[in-house]
Structure formats: structure tokens, C-alpha cells
Scaffold this motif. Structure first.
Motif, mmCIF file in Angstrom:
data_model
loop_
_atom_site.group_PDB
_atom_site.id
_atom_site.type_symbol
_atom_site.label_atom_id
_atom_site.label_comp_id
_atom_site.label_asym_id
_atom_site.label_seq_id
_atom_site.Cartn_x
_atom_site.Cartn_y
_atom_site.Cartn_z
ATOM 1 N N LYS A 3 36.244 30.163 18.137
ATOM 2 C CA LYS A 3 37.108 29.680 16.100
ATOM 3 C C LYS A 3 35.572 28.465 15.732
ATOM 4 N N PHE A 6 33.249 31.508 14.240
ATOM 5 C CA PHE A 6 33.846 31.938 13.334
ATOM 6 C C PHE A 6 33.482 30.692 12.029
ATOM 7 N N LYS A 22 39.788 27.850 6.513
ATOM 8 C CA LYS A 22 39.187 28.589 8.162
ATOM 9 C C LYS A 22 39.947 28.785 8.934
ATOM 10 N N LEU A 25 41.880 32.739 7.068
ATOM 11 C CA LEU A 25 40.726 33.615 7.811
ATOM 12 C C LEU A 25 40.454 34.086 9.030
ATOM 13 N N PHE A 26 40.311 33.355 10.058
ATOM 14 C CA PHE A 26 40.418 32.626 11.764
ATOM 15 C C PHE A 26 41.432 33.838 12.041
ATOM 16 N N TRP A 29 41.052 37.368 11.550
ATOM 17 C CA TRP A 29 39.726 38.466 11.895
ATOM 18 C C TRP A 29 39.920 39.551 12.676
ATOM 19 N N PHE A 32 40.512 42.262 10.639
ATOM 20 C CA PHE A 32 39.162 42.831 9.408
ATOM 21 C C PHE A 32 37.932 43.728 11.112
ATOM 22 N N GLU A 33 38.381 42.933 11.979
ATOM 23 C CA GLU A 33 37.807 43.953 13.193
ATOM 24 C C GLU A 33 37.838 44.926 13.236
#
Length: 58
Positions: A3, A6, A22, A25-26, A29, A32-33
Motif C-alpha cells: 500500500k 502504491f 487511494k 484504487l489499491f 490494482w 488492472f495488472e
């Protein structure tokens, strides 16, 4: 990715986000990866656009 790492990446973008933003979004993540890995696999040389493009000659 941790975290903290990130958060540091997000801070470098210049966006002013709250800690809650945040965190959201984390949480997304990993998705998205996975999408990035699927969308950008190494392509063989035969897939080079200059080799597959056939211009129409008039």
C-alpha cells in the motif's frame, strides 16, 4: 505491491486523492495488472504491422 508503494506512485502523478480514494484504487490494482498482462503479451515478429499490412496499389 504494498500500500505504501502504491500510495507513493499515486502521489507522484500529482493527483490530490484522499486516503479512501487511494484505498479503492489499491483494491482494484490486481485487476488492472492482470488486464495489462493479457493485453501486452510479447508478439511474434510475424505480427509486426509492416509485415501484415498490404497497401492497395492503384
Amino acid at each position: 505491491m504494498s500500500k505504501d508503494a502504491f500510495s507513493m506512485l499515486v502521489d507522484r502523478t500529482g493527483l490530490t486523492l484522499t486516503d479512501d480514494q487511494k484505498a479503492v484504487l489499491f483494491a482494484a490494482w490486481p485487476m488492472f495488472e492482470a488486464m495489462i498482462k493479457r493485453a501486452t503479451p510479447p508478439m511474434p515478429r510475424e505480427a509486426e504491422p509492416s509485415l501484415i499490412f498490404l497497401p492497395e496499389v492503384m
